[in-house]
Design a protein around this motif. Structure first.
Motif, PDB file in Angstrom:
ATOM      1  N   UNK A 107      41.015   3.897  26.162  1.00  0.00           N
ATOM      2  CA  UNK A 107      41.152   5.313  25.807  1.00  0.00           C
ATOM      3  C   UNK A 107      42.367   5.508  24.905  1.00  0.00           C
ATOM      4  N   UNK A 108      42.136   6.127  23.761  1.00  0.00           N
ATOM      5  CA  UNK A 108      43.229   6.369  22.808  1.00  0.00           C
ATOM      6  C   UNK A 108      43.704   7.818  22.833  1.00  0.00           C
ATOM      7  N   UNK A 109      42.894   8.704  23.443  1.00  0.00           N
ATOM      8  CA  UNK A 109      43.290  10.112  23.494  1.00  0.00           C
ATOM      9  C   UNK A 109      42.476  10.850  24.553  1.00  0.00           C
ATOM     10  N   UNK A 110      43.133  11.812  25.196  1.00  0.00           N
ATOM     11  CA  UNK A 110      42.466  12.709  26.142  1.00  0.00           C
ATOM     12  C   UNK A 110      42.543  14.121  25.572  1.00  0.00           C
ATOM     13  N   UNK A 111      41.395  14.776  25.458  1.00  0.00           N
ATOM     14  CA  UNK A 111      41.311  16.068  24.781  1.00  0.00           C
ATOM     15  C   UNK A 111      41.258  17.247  25.752  1.00  0.00           C
ATOM     16  N   UNK A 112      41.586  18.423  25.225  1.00  0.00           N
ATOM     17  CA  UNK A 112      41.607  19.645  26.036  1.00  0.00           C
ATOM     18  C   UNK A 112      40.231  20.273  26.190  1.00  0.00           C
ATOM     19  N   UNK A 113      39.277  19.869  25.359  1.00  0.00           N
ATOM     20  CA  UNK A 113      37.909  20.374  25.509  1.00  0.00           C
ATOM     21  C   UNK A 113      36.933  19.396  24.872  1.00  0.00           C
ATOM     22  N   UNK A 114      35.680  19.541  25.212  1.00  0.00           N
ATOM     23  CA  UNK A 114      34.674  18.574  24.789  1.00  0.00           C
ATOM     24  C   UNK A 114      34.425  18.600  23.285  1.00  0.00           C
ATOM     25  N   UNK A 115      34.577  19.742  22.644  1.00  0.00           N
ATOM     26  CA  UNK A 115      34.343  19.826  21.206  1.00  0.00           C
ATOM     27  C   UNK A 115      35.352  18.975  20.429  1.00  0.00           C
ATOM     28  N   UNK A 116      36.553  18.835  20.977  1.00  0.00           N
ATOM     29  CA  UNK A 116      37.563  18.011  20.321  1.00  0.00           C
ATOM     30  C   UNK A 116      37.145  16.540  20.335  1.00  0.00           C
ATOM     31  N   UNK A 117      36.468  16.105  21.404  1.00  0.00           N
ATOM     32  CA  UNK A 117      35.963  14.730  21.472  1.00  0.00           C
ATOM     33  C   UNK A 117      34.911  14.519  20.392  1.00  0.00           C
ATOM     34  N   UNK A 118      33.983  15.478  20.272  1.00  0.00           N
ATOM     35  CA  UNK A 118      32.933  15.383  19.254  1.00  0.00           C
ATOM     36  C   UNK A 118      33.548  15.298  17.857  1.00  0.00           C
ATOM     37  N   UNK A 119      34.551  16.119  17.610  1.00  0.00           N
ATOM     38  CA  UNK A 119      35.191  16.145  16.294  1.00  0.00           C
ATOM     39  C   UNK A 119      35.833  14.802  15.954  1.00  0.00           C
ATOM     40  N   UNK A 120      36.580  14.228  16.897  1.00  0.00           N
ATOM     41  CA  UNK A 120      37.279  12.973  16.608  1.00  0.00           C
ATOM     42  C   UNK A 120      36.305  11.817  16.373  1.00  0.00           C
ATOM     43  N   UNK A 121      35.237  11.771  17.155  1.00  0.00           N
ATOM     44  CA  UNK A 121      34.253  10.710  16.949  1.00  0.00           C
ATOM     45  C   UNK A 121      33.524  10.926  15.624  1.00  0.00           C
ATOM     46  N   UNK A 127      38.304   4.563  22.495  1.00  0.00           N
ATOM     47  CA  UNK A 127      37.493   5.533  23.236  1.00  0.00           C
ATOM     48  C   UNK A 127      38.237   6.859  23.355  1.00  0.00           C
ATOM     49  N   UNK A 128      37.516   7.955  23.132  1.00  0.00           N
ATOM     50  CA  UNK A 128      38.091   9.292  23.266  1.00  0.00           C
ATOM     51  C   UNK A 128      37.393  10.015  24.407  1.00  0.00           C
ATOM     52  N   UNK A 129      38.191  10.557  25.334  1.00  0.00           N
ATOM     53  CA  UNK A 129      37.647  11.293  26.476  1.00  0.00           C
ATOM     54  C   UNK A 129      38.303  12.658  26.586  1.00  0.00           C
ATOM     55  N   UNK A 130      37.646  13.560  27.296  1.00  0.00           N
ATOM     56  CA  UNK A 130      38.280  14.830  27.646  1.00  0.00           C
ATOM     57  C   UNK A 130      39.207  14.573  28.829  1.00  0.00           C
ATOM     58  N   UNK A 131      40.242  15.364  28.927  1.00  0.00           N
ATOM     59  CA  UNK A 131      41.181  15.219  30.028  1.00  0.00           C
ATOM     60  C   UNK A 131      40.465  15.464  31.363  1.00  0.00           C
TER      61      UNK A 131
END
Length: 283
Positions: A190-204, A152-156
């Motif tokens: 959770x495998x990563x917490x991102x600095x913004x929501x677009x980074x979550x979209x990109x990784x998924x 799972x990838x989430x924003x910080x």
């Protein structure tokens, strides 16, 4: 006889001279033309700092603003709202600030970056779960986010959408249908917490995660080619409130207010609705 010839010659000369004079007088003289005077258009740049989830909608609004204001160029800084506030407090120059929550707008007011009572709500948003089109984890319902081994990838949590995601998990854990252990089970994936929501979209989208939690508006036409979404019911969701305001240090106060006015206008609200936001006028 000679006198008569001279008289005839003299008369002929007089007539010819008169004819030439008449012809010359009949030829109009064109007045010199002057180049049309024009006032040069003043070149100005309006800088807008906006939450990453506003990338598509604000880019279109910016293009509309430029078409309505000749000579004006709109530049954007899209990032996590928390990062934008940090940049502003460190002296970054800008004219307009658009936040993905009221918390950071209030922080901007407290820091003197935005004048009190100038921030206005312009749109609303909500959360969805996204997963790759091929759905490697076999996600069919929200309970599947607690599956052992799911990535799972989430924003910080410092990012508005990250905190909203935690709020969703708190509500679900308080619901007997999910159970008190649900939040911890999900967070363990959770495998990563991102600095913004677009980074979550990109990784998924790239298949680097089996699922992520983003805003509904982040599932754009382009994103929908590589991800599918799972709705989060309203009783577990958080309605995100988006405020916008001119910055007190703006060097283009008139343009900053004009941009805010456009965002709040029927034209601006129509563009926001086009990208999935709930317009402020709908509330």
């Amino acid at each position: 006889m000679r006198s008569k010839v001279l008289s005839i010659c003299l008369l002929f000369t007089i007539l010819m001279s008169a004819a030439c004079t008449t012809q010359a007088a009949a030829t109009p003289t064109e007045a010199p033309t002057e180049a049309p005077s024009s006032t040069p258009v003043e070149e100005r740049t309006l800088t807008v700092m906006a939450a990453a989830s506003l990338t598509e909608s604000y880019t279109e609004i910016g293009a509309l603003f430029e078409s309505q204001n000749p000579g004006v160029t709109v530049t954007f800084n899209f990032a996590g709202t928390q990062a934008l506030v940090e940049q502003l407090t460190q002296g970054a120059e800008a004219d307009v600030f658009a936040s993905a929550n009221t918390k950071y707008m209030n922080a901007a007011v407290d820091a003197g970056l935005v004048a009190a009572d100038t921030a206005q709500t312009f749109a609303y948003n909500k959360l969805v779960v996204i997963y790759p089109k091929d759905n490697p984890a076999g996600i069919a319902e929200l309970k599947d986010l607690a599956k052992s081994g799911l990535k799972l990838d989430l924003a910080d949590s410092s990012v508005p959408v990250g905190q909203y995601s935690l709020d969703f998990l708190d509500k679900a854990a308080a619901d007997a249908a999910y159970g008190t252990a649900y939040k911890d089970a999900v967070l363990s994936n959770v495998v990563s917490y991102e600095e913004n929501v677009k980074a979550v979209v990109t990784k998924v989208s790239l298949g680097e995660a089996d699922a992520g939690i983003v805003y509904l508006t982040d599932v754009t036409a382009d994103a929908a080619e590589s991800v599918s979404k799972l709705d989060i019911p309203d009783e577990l969701n958080t309605i995100a409130t988006y405020p916008v305001a001119p910055l007190t240090a703006s060097k283009n106060a008139d343009l900053a207010q004009a941009f805010v006015n456009l965002v709040l206008s029927s034209e601006g609200q129509t563009i926001l609705a086009k990208y999935g936001f709930v317009p402020a006028t709908a509330q």
